[in-house]
Design a protein around this motif. Structure first.
Motif, PDB file in Angstrom:
ATOM      1  N   THR A 247       0.857  -1.176   0.000  1.00  0.00           N
ATOM      2  CA  THR A 247       0.000   0.000   0.000  1.00  0.00           C
ATOM      3  C   THR A 247       0.896   1.228   0.000  1.00  0.00           C
ATOM      4  O   THR A 247       1.527   1.535   1.016  1.00  0.00           O
ATOM      5  N   PRO A 248       1.004   1.910  -1.150  1.00  0.00           N
ATOM      6  CA  PRO A 248       1.870   3.093  -1.178  1.00  0.00           C
ATOM      7  C   PRO A 248       1.259   4.215  -0.337  1.00  0.00           C
ATOM      8  O   PRO A 248       0.054   4.390  -0.297  1.00  0.00           O
ATOM      9  N   SER A 249       2.110   4.907   0.342  1.00  0.00           N
ATOM     10  CA  SER A 249       1.632   6.056   1.117  1.00  0.00           C
ATOM     11  C   SER A 249       2.640   7.194   0.971  1.00  0.00           C
ATOM     12  O   SER A 249       3.414   7.453   1.879  1.00  0.00           O
ATOM     13  N   PRO A 250       2.649   7.813  -0.210  1.00  0.00           N
ATOM     14  CA  PRO A 250       3.589   8.913  -0.406  1.00  0.00           C
ATOM     15  C   PRO A 250       3.256  10.061   0.542  1.00  0.00           C
ATOM     16  O   PRO A 250       2.109  10.257   0.929  1.00  0.00           O
ATOM     17  N   ALA A 251       4.291  10.752   0.927  1.00  0.00           N
ATOM     18  CA  ALA A 251       4.099  11.881   1.838  1.00  0.00           C
ATOM     19  C   ALA A 251       3.309  12.975   1.137  1.00  0.00           C
ATOM     20  O   ALA A 251       3.574  13.302  -0.020  1.00  0.00           O
ATOM     21  N   PRO A 252       2.307  13.540   1.816  1.00  0.00           N
ATOM     22  CA  PRO A 252       1.541  14.628   1.205  1.00  0.00           C
ATOM     23  C   PRO A 252       2.405  15.857   0.985  1.00  0.00           C
ATOM     24  O   PRO A 252       3.338  16.116   1.746  1.00  0.00           O
ATOM     25  N   ALA A 253       2.108  16.594  -0.062  1.00  0.00           N
ATOM     26  CA  ALA A 253       2.807  17.847  -0.317  1.00  0.00           C
ATOM     27  C   ALA A 253       2.463  18.825   0.804  1.00  0.00           C
ATOM     28  O   ALA A 253       1.371  18.766   1.371  1.00  0.00           O
ATOM     29  N   PRO A 254       3.374  19.738   1.150  1.00  0.00           N
ATOM     30  CA  PRO A 254       3.137  20.657   2.259  1.00  0.00           C
ATOM     31  C   PRO A 254       1.853  21.469   2.136  1.00  0.00           C
ATOM     32  O   PRO A 254       1.212  21.758   3.120  1.00  0.00           O
ATOM     33  N   ASP A 255       1.443  21.833   0.910  1.00  0.00           N
ATOM     34  CA  ASP A 255       0.258  22.676   0.740  1.00  0.00           C
ATOM     35  C   ASP A 255      -0.962  21.891   0.263  1.00  0.00           C
ATOM     36  O   ASP A 255      -1.903  22.452  -0.258  1.00  0.00           O
ATOM     37  N   SER A 256      -0.969  20.554   0.471  1.00  0.00           N
ATOM     38  CA  SER A 256      -2.059  19.727  -0.054  1.00  0.00           C
ATOM     39  C   SER A 256      -3.166  19.476   0.952  1.00  0.00           C
ATOM     40  O   SER A 256      -4.108  18.759   0.644  1.00  0.00           O
ATOM     41  N   GLY A 257      -3.057  20.010   2.159  1.00  0.00           N
ATOM     42  CA  GLY A 257      -4.084  19.775   3.162  1.00  0.00           C
ATOM     43  C   GLY A 257      -4.131  18.323   3.613  1.00  0.00           C
ATOM     44  O   GLY A 257      -5.176  17.817   3.969  1.00  0.00           O
ATOM     45  N   GLY A 258      -2.976  17.638   3.578  1.00  0.00           N
ATOM     46  CA  GLY A 258      -2.926  16.247   4.017  1.00  0.00           C
ATOM     47  C   GLY A 258      -3.285  15.246   2.943  1.00  0.00           C
ATOM     48  O   GLY A 258      -3.326  14.058   3.201  1.00  0.00           O
ATOM     49  N   GLN A 259      -3.565  15.684   1.730  1.00  0.00           N
ATOM     50  CA  GLN A 259      -3.924  14.790   0.626  1.00  0.00           C
ATOM     51  C   GLN A 259      -2.658  14.202   0.010  1.00  0.00           C
ATOM     52  O   GLN A 259      -1.616  14.853  -0.040  1.00  0.00           O
ATOM     53  N   SER A 260      -2.748  12.984  -0.489  1.00  0.00           N
ATOM     54  CA  SER A 260      -1.624  12.402  -1.216  1.00  0.00           C
ATOM     55  C   SER A 260      -1.497  13.136  -2.546  1.00  0.00           C
ATOM     56  O   SER A 260      -2.449  13.768  -3.004  1.00  0.00           O
ATOM     57  N   PRO A 261      -0.327  13.056  -3.197  1.00  0.00           N
ATOM     58  CA  PRO A 261      -0.182  13.719  -4.500  1.00  0.00           C
ATOM     59  C   PRO A 261      -1.216  13.272  -5.522  1.00  0.00           C
ATOM     60  O   PRO A 261      -1.706  14.064  -6.303  1.00  0.00           O
ATOM     61  N   LEU A 262      -1.605  11.987  -5.499  1.00  0.00           N
ATOM     62  CA  LEU A 262      -2.597  11.491  -6.448  1.00  0.00           C
ATOM     63  C   LEU A 262      -3.967  12.096  -6.166  1.00  0.00           C
ATOM     64  O   LEU A 262      -4.656  12.549  -7.071  1.00  0.00           O
ATOM     65  N   GLU A 263      -4.362  12.144  -4.891  1.00  0.00           N
ATOM     66  CA  GLU A 263      -5.657  12.715  -4.541  1.00  0.00           C
ATOM     67  C   GLU A 263      -5.729  14.197  -4.901  1.00  0.00           C
ATOM     68  O   GLU A 263      -6.709  14.663  -5.463  1.00  0.00           O
ATOM     69  N   SER A 264      -4.674  14.934  -4.586  1.00  0.00           N
ATOM     70  CA  SER A 264      -4.714  16.375  -4.852  1.00  0.00           C
ATOM     71  C   SER A 264      -4.593  16.676  -6.345  1.00  0.00           C
ATOM     72  O   SER A 264      -5.039  17.726  -6.803  1.00  0.00           O
ATOM     73  N   ALA A 265      -4.037  15.756  -7.141  1.00  0.00           N
ATOM     74  CA  ALA A 265      -3.911  15.981  -8.587  1.00  0.00           C
ATOM     75  C   ALA A 265      -5.264  15.981  -9.287  1.00  0.00           C
ATOM     76  O   ALA A 265      -5.429  16.593 -10.331  1.00  0.00           O
ATOM     77  N   PHE A 266      -6.273  15.299  -8.702  1.00  0.00           N
ATOM     78  CA  PHE A 266      -7.579  15.195  -9.331  1.00  0.00           C
ATOM     79  C   PHE A 266      -8.631  16.106  -8.704  1.00  0.00           C
ATOM     80  O   PHE A 266      -9.813  15.930  -8.927  1.00  0.00           O
ATOM     81  N   ARG A 267      -8.216  17.092  -7.951  1.00  0.00           N
ATOM     82  CA  ARG A 267      -9.154  18.042  -7.360  1.00  0.00           C
ATOM     83  C   ARG A 267      -9.457  19.130  -8.380  1.00  0.00           C
ATOM     84  O   ARG A 267      -8.610  19.515  -9.176  1.00  0.00           O
ATOM     85  N   SER A 268     -10.664  19.660  -8.317  1.00  0.00           N
ATOM     86  CA  SER A 268     -11.043  20.766  -9.198  1.00  0.00           C
ATOM     87  C   SER A 268     -10.181  21.970  -8.868  1.00  0.00           C
ATOM     88  O   SER A 268      -9.799  22.179  -7.718  1.00  0.00           O
ATOM     89  N   SER A 269      -9.874  22.759  -9.890  1.00  0.00           N
ATOM     90  CA  SER A 269      -9.035  23.938  -9.688  1.00  0.00           C
ATOM     91  C   SER A 269      -9.458  25.045 -10.647  1.00  0.00           C
ATOM     92  O   SER A 269     -10.389  24.882 -11.429  1.00  0.00           O
ATOM     93  N   ILE A 270      -8.756  26.164 -10.568  1.00  0.00           N
ATOM     94  CA  ILE A 270      -9.027  27.309 -11.431  1.00  0.00           C
ATOM     95  C   ILE A 270      -7.722  27.816 -12.014  1.00  0.00           C
ATOM     96  O   ILE A 270      -6.643  27.496 -11.512  1.00  0.00           O
ATOM     97  N   ALA A 271      -7.830  28.597 -13.079  1.00  0.00           N
ATOM     98  CA  ALA A 271      -6.668  29.234 -13.686  1.00  0.00           C
ATOM     99  C   ALA A 271      -7.139  30.474 -14.434  1.00  0.00           C
ATOM    100  O   ALA A 271      -8.293  30.544 -14.877  1.00  0.00           O
ATOM    101  N   TRP A 272      -6.274  31.458 -14.529  1.00  0.00           N
ATOM    102  CA  TRP A 272      -6.574  32.617 -15.365  1.00  0.00           C
ATOM    103  C   TRP A 272      -6.444  32.191 -16.816  1.00  0.00           C
ATOM    104  O   TRP A 272      -5.639  31.321 -17.146  1.00  0.00           O
ATOM    105  N   VAL A 273      -7.196  32.796 -17.696  1.00  0.00           N
ATOM    106  CA  VAL A 273      -7.130  32.483 -19.126  1.00  0.00           C
ATOM    107  C   VAL A 273      -6.777  33.762 -19.869  1.00  0.00           C
ATOM    108  O   VAL A 273      -7.351  34.831 -19.610  1.00  0.00           O
ATOM    109  N   ASN A 274      -5.836  33.644 -20.797  1.00  0.00           N
ATOM    110  CA  ASN A 274      -5.380  34.778 -21.619  1.00  0.00           C
ATOM    111  C   ASN A 274      -5.048  35.984 -20.737  1.00  0.00           C
ATOM    112  O   ASN A 274      -5.567  37.076 -20.918  1.00  0.00           O
ATOM    113  N   GLU A 275      -4.172  35.722 -19.744  1.00  0.00           N
ATOM    114  CA  GLU A 275      -3.668  36.757 -18.825  1.00  0.00           C
ATOM    115  C   GLU A 275      -4.773  37.465 -18.052  1.00  0.00           C
ATOM    116  O   GLU A 275      -4.689  38.655 -17.793  1.00  0.00           O
TER     117      GLU A 275
END
Length: 192
Positions: A82-110
């Motif tokens: 059972t892999p248990s990679p260390a969560p990224a410091p700013d992931s709120g305790g989520q594994s990298p895989l879990e946080s990679a599939f969270r909804s997010s936002i981005a600016w478009v065309n600056e």
């Protein structure tokens, strides 16, 4: 007789009338929608900043110790891992895989537009149902299916971008916080 003809005409027009509310840039509250990384004219027209995706995590160099080989344990042996990679410091305790599939936002065309990035079925993507301004530079995004009538849906996991107009009062010259129910995403000001 005339009643029968009128009913036939109404039944023939039903698919056309139903298509009027079926979604798409003309009838939905978005400017564009496409798969993240797609090589389409629409995807090339909108440049996302920061580029969404998992953050790169620098790992230590691999060990130079000699490889260890274990003898064959024989029949009936079961190995589980059972892999248990260390969560990224700013992931709120989520594994990298879990946080990679969270909804997010981005600016478009600056900062001309805002992108909402979701993950799910490539043929039945989800996107913003509503975006409400909660406070200065804070928005709440409620997600739902972009095309609720599509069926069947593919059983894949792919990122999807929905480009929307900036909500009233939101500026790209300041940091923006978006709440997606159970989590939030923050982007820095766009470089305008």
């Amino acid at each position: 007789m005339w009643l029968l003809l009128a009913m036939a005409a109404l039944l023939a027009a039903t698919p056309v009338l139903a298509a009027c509310g079926a979604g798409g840039p003309g009838s939905a509250p978005y400017v564009a929608e496409f798969g993240l990384g797609a090589d389409t004219p629409e995807a090339r027209e909108y440049e996302l900043t920061p580029v969404p995706g998992p953050r790169v995590q620098v790992l230590p160099e691999p060990s130079h110790a000699p490889r260890m080989t274990l003898p064959d344990p024989g029949e009936g042996f079961e190995l589980s891992y059972t892999p248990s990679p260390a969560p990224a410091p700013d992931s709120g305790g989520q594994s990298p895989l879990e946080s990679a599939f969270r909804s997010s936002i981005a600016w478009v065309n600056e900062g001309q537009y805002l992108a909402v990035i979701t993950h799910g079925s490539g043929s039945c993507p989800s996107g913003p149902d509503s975006i409400e301004v909660a406070a200065e530079q804070e928005i709440e995004i409620r997600l739902g299916p972009l095309f609720p009538g599509r069926d069947p849906c593919t059983a894949d996991m792919s990122p999807h971008v929905t480009v929307v107009e900036l909500p009233q009062g939101i500026t790209p010259t300041k940091q923006l916080v978006a709440r997606f129910g159970d989590h939030e995403a923050t982007i820095e000001a766009a470089s305008r």
